[in-house]
Design a protein around this motif. Structure first.
Motif, mmCIF file in Angstrom:
data_model
loop_
_atom_site.group_PDB
_atom_site.id
_atom_site.type_symbol
_atom_site.label_atom_id
_atom_site.label_comp_id
_atom_site.label_asym_id
_atom_site.label_seq_id
_atom_site.Cartn_x
_atom_site.Cartn_y
_atom_site.Cartn_z
ATOM 1 N N GLN A 143 -8.567 12.991 23.861
ATOM 2 C CA GLN A 143 -7.275 13.655 23.778
ATOM 3 C C GLN A 143 -6.952 14.463 25.032
ATOM 4 N N PHE A 144 -7.919 14.605 25.931
ATOM 5 C CA PHE A 144 -7.699 15.403 27.132
ATOM 6 C C PHE A 144 -7.034 14.563 28.215
ATOM 7 N N THR A 145 -5.882 15.044 28.671
ATOM 8 C CA THR A 145 -5.196 14.465 29.811
ATOM 9 C C THR A 145 -5.155 15.515 30.922
ATOM 10 N N SER A 146 -4.398 15.244 31.968
ATOM 11 C CA SER A 146 -4.279 16.222 33.052
ATOM 12 C C SER A 146 -3.732 17.548 32.554
ATOM 13 N N VAL A 147 -2.883 17.493 31.537
ATOM 14 C CA VAL A 147 -2.301 18.720 30.983
ATOM 15 C C VAL A 147 -3.393 19.610 30.406
ATOM 16 N N ILE A 447 -7.529 22.848 38.924
ATOM 17 C CA ILE A 447 -6.235 23.372 38.496
ATOM 18 C C ILE A 447 -5.108 22.717 39.278
ATOM 19 N N GLU A 448 -5.243 22.656 40.599
ATOM 20 C CA GLU A 448 -4.174 22.103 41.431
ATOM 21 C C GLU A 448 -3.934 20.629 41.131
ATOM 22 N N THR A 449 -4.992 19.839 41.142
ATOM 23 C CA THR A 449 -4.848 18.393 40.949
ATOM 24 C C THR A 449 -4.249 18.065 39.598
ATOM 25 N N ASN A 450 -4.743 18.706 38.545
ATOM 26 C CA ASN A 450 -4.251 18.382 37.206
ATOM 27 C C ASN A 450 -2.867 18.954 36.936
ATOM 28 N N LEU A 451 -2.512 20.050 37.581
ATOM 29 C CA LEU A 451 -1.151 20.558 37.460
ATOM 30 C C LEU A 451 -0.166 19.554 38.051
ATOM 31 N N ARG A 452 -0.468 19.069 39.249
ATOM 32 C CA ARG A 452 0.432 18.128 39.908
ATOM 33 C C ARG A 452 0.481 16.783 39.178
ATOM 34 N N ASN A 453 -0.696 16.324 38.712
ATOM 35 C CA ASN A 453 -0.710 15.064 37.967
ATOM 36 C C ASN A 453 0.025 15.190 36.635
ATOM 37 N N GLY A 454 -0.173 16.329 35.977
ATOM 38 C CA GLY A 454 0.496 16.543 34.691
ATOM 39 C C GLY A 454 1.999 16.581 34.827
ATOM 40 N N LEU A 455 2.498 17.258 35.863
ATOM 41 C CA LEU A 455 3.938 17.313 36.080
ATOM 42 C C LEU A 455 4.491 15.951 36.476
ATOM 43 N N THR A 456 3.768 15.244 37.343
ATOM 44 C CA THR A 456 4.233 13.925 37.786
ATOM 45 C C THR A 456 4.313 12.941 36.629
ATOM 46 N N PHE A 465 3.113 21.574 28.993
ATOM 47 C CA PHE A 465 1.905 22.386 28.931
ATOM 48 C C PHE A 465 1.863 23.287 27.689
ATOM 49 N N VAL A 466 3.012 23.520 27.065
ATOM 50 C CA VAL A 466 3.036 24.360 25.862
ATOM 51 C C VAL A 466 3.405 23.575 24.615
ATOM 52 N N THR A 467 3.688 22.292 24.769
ATOM 53 C CA THR A 467 4.021 21.483 23.596
ATOM 54 C C THR A 467 2.843 20.643 23.120
ATOM 55 N N ARG A 468 1.899 20.357 24.001
ATOM 56 C CA ARG A 468 0.704 19.639 23.567
ATOM 57 C C ARG A 468 -0.259 20.623 22.911
ATOM 58 N N PRO A 469 -0.804 20.306 21.723
ATOM 59 C CA PRO A 469 -1.551 21.306 20.930
ATOM 60 C C PRO A 469 -2.739 21.930 21.653
ATOM 61 N N ILE A 470 -3.600 21.124 22.257
ATOM 62 C CA ILE A 470 -4.803 21.677 22.880
ATOM 63 C C ILE A 470 -4.429 22.570 24.052
ATOM 64 N N SER A 471 -3.513 22.099 24.890
ATOM 65 C CA SER A 471 -3.081 22.893 26.032
ATOM 66 C C SER A 471 -2.429 24.191 25.581
ATOM 67 N N ALA A 472 -1.551 24.111 24.589
ATOM 68 C CA ALA A 472 -0.881 25.315 24.092
ATOM 69 C C ALA A 472 -1.882 26.317 23.524
#
Length: 493
Positions: A143-147, A447-456, A465-472
Motif C-alpha cells: 500500500q506504500f507509494t511515493s506519497v 523526502i525530496e524524491t518521494n515528494l516530487r514523485n508523489g506530486l508528479t 498527501f492528506v486524502t490517502r489514509p496511511i499518509s494522512a
C-alpha cells in the motif's frame, strides 16, 4: 499458525539443531561480529563476500552461515558506536548518541549489555511477526507509494526535535545542513547533476558511512584533542551486574515492544532499512528529554537497538512473500537463494514451507548466539577504554581512515572523512548537535524524491498527501507530536 503447521516447525528444529549446522550458525555470528564492529565493513559486505562460498552446499548450511552474519552484523555495529563514538554501520548511529555518553561516564558495560538484550528482543519479535503474519505484512507494504514514503520520511525528520538537545533552532539548522548534503550528486528525479563541483566521485552523492565516521568519530576526536583535559587518563569503567538487566528491561517493556514494532513495520518497506527505523524509534523514546539525557539515557539505546535489529525479520517479509528485497542485505540474499535453485516470490512460503520454517529457526538460533556472545564479551570490550585517551586518539584516527578506505578501496572516502570531520568539529564548537545532520543526510533524499514523485504522479495535486489514509495518519501524528512537544517546552519554560 495455519500457514506453517507445527509439525513443519518441529521438523525444521530437528534439521537445524544438528552439530554441523549449529557450528555454521556460530561461525556466521562470529563473522557478523567482525564485519559489523568494523567501521566501513557492514553486514551487507559480510553477506556479499560469503554468498559465493555457498555454491555446492546444502540449503541449511548456506542459510546458517549467511543469516548468522545477517543477525550479528546488525547488532555488532553498536560496539564501536558505544566505545569510540564510531557506528559500525549506519543503523547503529542512533545508539552512539547515548551509548558513547554512558561510556564516557564509566558505564560502557551497562550500555553494551542493554544493546545486546534489546537487539535480541527486537530480532526475536520480528522473527515471530515473520512467522505469524508474513502475507498480511506484505500486503501492508504494497500500500506504500511515493506519497506514503514522503510522509514516513517527514515523520522521521521530527526526530530532530528529539536529538537537538537544548536548542531546537540549532537542531533544525543542523538537520537542514544534512539535507543539503543529501542533495549532492545526480538528482534521482530529473537526472541533473547538483553541487558535485566537478568531482566524479560525488555523482552518487555524499557516501553515508564516511559521513557517519566524520560527524561522530572525527568530530569527537578533534574535540577531545582540543580539550585541555582531553588527553588525560581515560574514565574508569564500572561493572554492571547482569542480574539487573531483566529488571531494567521490564521497566522499559513498553518502549522495547513499541520500538520492535516500529522496526518490524519499517523493515518490511523496501528501501528503508535499519537506519530509518533506529532514528524513528530513538525519536519516539524521548531520550533527549529524559532526566539523564546529558549523561546518556538508557532509553535511547534500548529503542534504537531493538528497532534496528527488528528490521532483520521485517526485511525478509517482502523478500519471501513478494521476491522484493527489504534492505541491502536481503538484496544480496536473493542471490544466495537463487544459487540454491529457489525463486523467492509470492509462492515461496506455500510451496516451500519446510525451507521457510528452517529460515525462521536459524534466525532464532542466530539471535540467541548473538545475545550469548555479546553478554560474554561485555566485560572485555570496555577494557579498551582503560587505554589513555592520548593513545586512543591516534588509534581511532587510523581506524577511521581504514574504515573509509575499505568502502571502495579509494582514498576519496578518506578525504571525505577528513573534510566532513573538520566541518563537524566546527559545528560542535558552536554547540550544534551531530545527530540531526545525519538524520537530514539520510532522510533528505527520501523526502525530496518521494515528494516530487508523489506530486508528479497525481497531477501536482498536493491534497493527495492528506486524502490517502496511511499518509494522512502519519501527517496527523506529526502535527500532534509537534504540538505536544511545544506544549511540554512551554510548561518547562
Amino acid at each position: 499458525m495455519d500457514l506453517i503447521p507445527l509439525e513443519t516447525i518441529f521438523a525444521a528444529v530437528g534439521s537445524v539443531f544438528q552439530v554441523p549446522i549449529l557450528l555454521w550458525i556460530f561461525a556466521g555470528v562470529i563473522i557478523g561480529f567482525i564485519f559489523g564492529a568494523s567501521p566501513g565493513l557492514t553486514a551487507t559486505t559480510g553477506v556479499a563476500i560469503a554468498t559465493p562460498l555457498t555454491f555446492g552446499v546444502s540449503f541449511e548450511v548456506a542459510m546458517a552461515l549467511l543469516l548468522g552474519i545477517y543477525s550479528a552484523g546488525y547488532f555488532a555495529g553498536s560496539i564501536p558506536a558505544i566505545l569510540i563514538n564510531t557506528p559500525g554501520s549506519p543503523g547503529n548511529a542512533a545508539t552512539a548518541v547515548d551509548g558513547y555518553k554512558l561510556a564516557r561516564k564509566g558505564k560502557a558495560d551497562l550500555a553494551i549489555s542493554l544493546a545486546v538484550v534489546a537487539s535480541g528482543f527486537g530480532a526475536a519479535f520480528s522473527i515471530a511477526a515473520l512467522m505469524i503474519a508474513a502475507p498480511n505484512l506484505a500486503n501492508f507494504a504494497l500500500q506504500f507509494t511515493s506519497v506514503e514514503y514522503f510522509a514516513l520520511g517527514l515523520f522521521g525528520l521530527i526526530c530532530v526535535a528529539a536529538v537537538s538537545g537544548g536548542s531546537p533552532i540549532k537542531g533544525i539548522i543542523a538537520a537542514s545542513f544534512g539535507m543539503f548534503l543529501g542533495t549532492v550528486g545526480i538528482d534521482d528525479v530529473g537526472g541533473m547533476m547538483r553541487y558535485s563541483m566537478g568531482v566524479p566521485e560525488l555523482q552518487g552523492g555524499i557516501p553515508l558511512v564516511p559521513a557517519l565516521i566524520a560527524f561522530f568519530a572525527v568530530a569527537e576526536m578533534l574535540q577531545q584533542a582540543s580539550s585541555k583535559t582531553g588527553l588525560g587518563i581515560a574514565v574508569a569503567q564500572t561493572v554492571h551486574p547482569i542480574a539487573k538487566l531483566p529488571g531494567i528491561m521490564m521497566r522499559h517493556g513498553w518502549l522495547l515492544a513499541r520500538s520492535s514494532i516500529t522496526g518490524t513495520l519499517i523493515g518490511i518497506l523496501p528501501g528503508t532499512g535499519p537506519t530509518i527505523a533506529s532514528w524513528i524509534a530513538y525519536g519516539q523514546s524521548g531520550s533527549a528529554q529524559a532526566k539523564d539525557a546529558e549523561a546518556g539515557s538508557i532509553r535511547g539505546i534500548i529503542a534504537s537497538e531493538s528497532a534496528n535489529n527488528a528490521v532483520t525479520g521485517g526485511a525478509l517479509v517482502p523478500l519471501l512473500t513478494l521476491g522484493i528485497p527489504g534492505d541491502t542485505v536481503t538484496a544480496v540474499l536473493i542471490g544466495a537463494l537463487l544459487i540454491q535453485g529457489i525463486d523467492p516470490g509470492p509462492f515461496f512460503i506455500f510451496e516451500n514451507s519446510d525451507l521457510f520454517a528452517q529460515i525462521l529457526v536459524i534466525l532464532f538460533v542466530a539471535a540467541g548466539f548473538t545475545v550469548i556472545i555479546g553478554l560474554a564479551a561485555r566485560r572485555v570490550l570496555p577494557k579498551l577504554l582503560d587505554v589513555p585517551i592520548r593513545i586512543q586518539l591516534p588509534v581511532i584516527a587510523v581506524l577511521c581512515a581504514t574504515g573509509g578506505f575499505a568502502i571502495s578501496h579509494s582514498p576519496f572516502e578518506v578525504g571525505v572523512i577528513a573534510v566532513l570531520g573538520i566541518i563537524g568539529y566546527i559545528f560542535v564548537r558552536f554547540g550544534f548537535p551531530m545527530a540531526p545532520i545525519v538524520i537530514g543526510l539520510v532522510l533528505g533524499p527520501i523526502i525530496e524524491t518521494n515528494l516530487r514523485n508523489g506530486l508528479t504522479a497525481n497531477d501536482m495535486d498536493a491534497t493527495v498527501f492528506v486524502t490517502r489514509p496511511i499518509s494522512a495518519t502519519l501527517l496527523a501524528i506529526i502535527v500532534l507530536t509537534l504540538l505536544w512537544s511545544f506544549i511540554r517546552r512551554r510548561k518547562r519554560g
